[in-house]
Design a protein around this motif. Sequence first.
Motif, PDB file in Angstrom:
ATOM      1  N   ARG A  33       0.829  -1.203   0.000  1.00  0.00           N
ATOM      2  CA  ARG A  33       0.000   0.000   0.000  1.00  0.00           C
ATOM      3  C   ARG A  33       0.868   1.259   0.000  1.00  0.00           C
ATOM      4  N   TYR A  39      -2.722  -4.681  -4.786  1.00  0.00           N
ATOM      5  CA  TYR A  39      -2.425  -5.833  -3.931  1.00  0.00           C
ATOM      6  C   TYR A  39      -3.729  -6.461  -3.461  1.00  0.00           C
ATOM      7  N   ARG A  41      -5.811  -7.912  -0.234  1.00  0.00           N
ATOM      8  CA  ARG A  41      -5.840  -7.650   1.200  1.00  0.00           C
ATOM      9  C   ARG A  41      -5.422  -8.907   1.985  1.00  0.00           C
ATOM     10  N   THR A  43      -4.764 -11.295   5.500  1.00  0.00           N
ATOM     11  CA  THR A  43      -5.468 -11.570   6.755  1.00  0.00           C
ATOM     12  C   THR A  43      -4.459 -12.001   7.813  1.00  0.00           C
ATOM     13  N   ASN A  48      -1.704 -13.809   2.719  1.00  0.00           N
ATOM     14  CA  ASN A  48      -2.588 -14.333   1.677  1.00  0.00           C
ATOM     15  C   ASN A  48      -2.418 -15.828   1.444  1.00  0.00           C
TER      16      ASN A  48
END
Length: 507
Positions: A33, A39, A41, A43, A48
Motif C-alpha cells: 500500500r 495488492y 488484502r 489476513t 494471503n
Amino acid sequence: MGIISWLAVTFSVVLILIGVLYLYLNVAFLYWRKRNFPYLRPTFPFGNLGVLLTRLKSMGEVYADIYRQMNGMKFGGVYLMHRPQFIVRDPEMIRNFLIKDFEYFHDHGFVFDEKIDPLTGNLFMLTGKKWKDLRAVLSPTFSSGKMKIMFETMVECGQGLTEFLDEYAYSKDNVEMNEVVAKFTTDVIASCAFGIQCNCLKHPDAEFRRWGKRMIEQSLMESIIGILYVLVPSIPIFFNLPLTSRSVSAFFRKVVRETIEFREKNAVKRNDFLQLLIDLKNQKRGKEDKPGFTMDEITAQVIVFFVGGFDTTSVTMSFCLYELAMNMDVQTRLSTEINTVLQQYNGRVTYEAIKEMKYLDKVVSETLRKYPPVTFLNRHCTKDYNIPETDLVIEKGVQMVVPVLGLHKDPEYFPDPEKFDPERFNEETKSRRPNYVYLPFGDGPRVCIGKRFGVIQTKVGLVCLLSKYEFQVCDKTADSLKIDQRKFIMTPTEGVWLQARYRSDPF
C-alpha cells in the motif's frame, strides 16, 4: 508462586506476544500500500497464503487461486506471512522478468547454508556467479548428442517396463501406474546419473527406489524445517538444521563416493552424468585456479538430477496415461501414430522415430499444460527494478512469483482448460496464443537444464507402453485426480489405477 499466579503470568505473556505480533504484521502488511502497488488484502496472521498451513491446497493451487483473484490486473502484491511477494500475470512482463531483465531476477531466492547442508550447493539452489559458472559447466551434459548416447539406456528400461506389465495384461488385474512408471524412471536415472543398474521393476525393494521415495515423502519435522527455511531461515540455520534429511544425504554421499572410487581404481568410464562430474573433479576451476569439484559438490549435482528426473517424469507419464484412458479417441490416434512410425523402423524404438511422432509431442505438451510438475516459478529481485512504463519499483529482496498453474488453466489462453485437448499444440493454435503463458519448465537462462532429458524419457516410456498395451479405466479409477497437497511436485494423491490390455498389433 501458586499455580494460579503462574497461569496468569503465562497468559499475560502470551497476550503480549500476540499483541506484538499483531502490531508487527499490521505494519508489515502496509508494504504494498505504501508503495502504491495493487495488492490483495492480507489476513492476520498468515497474509494471503495461510491455507498452505492447513494443507487443504498445494502451493501451486494457492497461487493459481491468487492468479484468478487478480483477474484484470497485470501484477499485484501479496504476503507470505510477513514477507511481501510480487505476483506477475502479464505475459510480456513474464518475458521481461525471465529473459529480458534476467540480471535483476537471476536467483530463486532460497536461503541455505552449505556448511550445514552441503547438498544444497546444487544448480537449482545456487545463486549469482557460482550458479552461472556451474550452469555453463553442466549444460553440455544435456545436449542432443548426449541424449542420443543415453537413449539406448532409456529404451532398455522401457522394455523392462513392458515386460513387467505382462502379468497384469494377462490377468487383467488393476495396476497402479504411478508406482510402476516411478520404478521405470528410477531405473533410467540411476543408470544415466550413477551408472548403476538397480532394476526396480524386478526388485521393488531396491535401495534407489526406497531412497527416492524417502526424499519426496517428508516427515512432519522435515516439513516444518522446510517451512522455516521459507519464512524465517535464520531459525533452522541457527540450530544447524539441514534442509536435506541426514539419512538421505548419507546414502547418496556413500553411493557417489563408492562409485567414483570404483571407476577411478578400475579405469572405468561411462557416458553418463556422473562421468562428466568425475572428469571435472581434478580440473582447476576459473582464473583463480581453484581446486576441482569436491565429493559433496558432485553429490549435490547428482542428487538434484536424480530428484528432478525420476519424480517429474513419472508423474507426467502417470497423468498422461490417465488422460489417455479417459479419452480413448486420443489414445487410439496416438497408438496408431506410434505403430505406424515404428513400422518404418522395423519395430525399433529409435531417437529418430521418436522425433517423427508429432502427435505424441502434442499429447505430452498437453499433459504438461494440465499437470505442470512445477506449478509456479519464483525469482529473487537482486537489485531495485523499475517496472517499465510505470513509476513503481520492485525493491531488492522481494520475491517474484509466476503462477504457472494459473496461466495453464486460464481460459483466455486455453479455452475449456479442464478438457484434455492435444490440438491446443498444433502450429495454428500455438501461433494465436501469446508467448510465455505455457511454462512447464520455466524459460530464459534459468530454464530447467534437464528439460530435454525429461521429455525424451517420458516419450520413450509412453511409446514402449502404447505400442504393446491399451490402457482402460477400471473400478478403482478416479473420476478426477486429487493432488497431494504435501508435495512440491504435482502428484496424484491416491495414484493412477488403470487396466492394461494387449493390443492386437504390438511390436
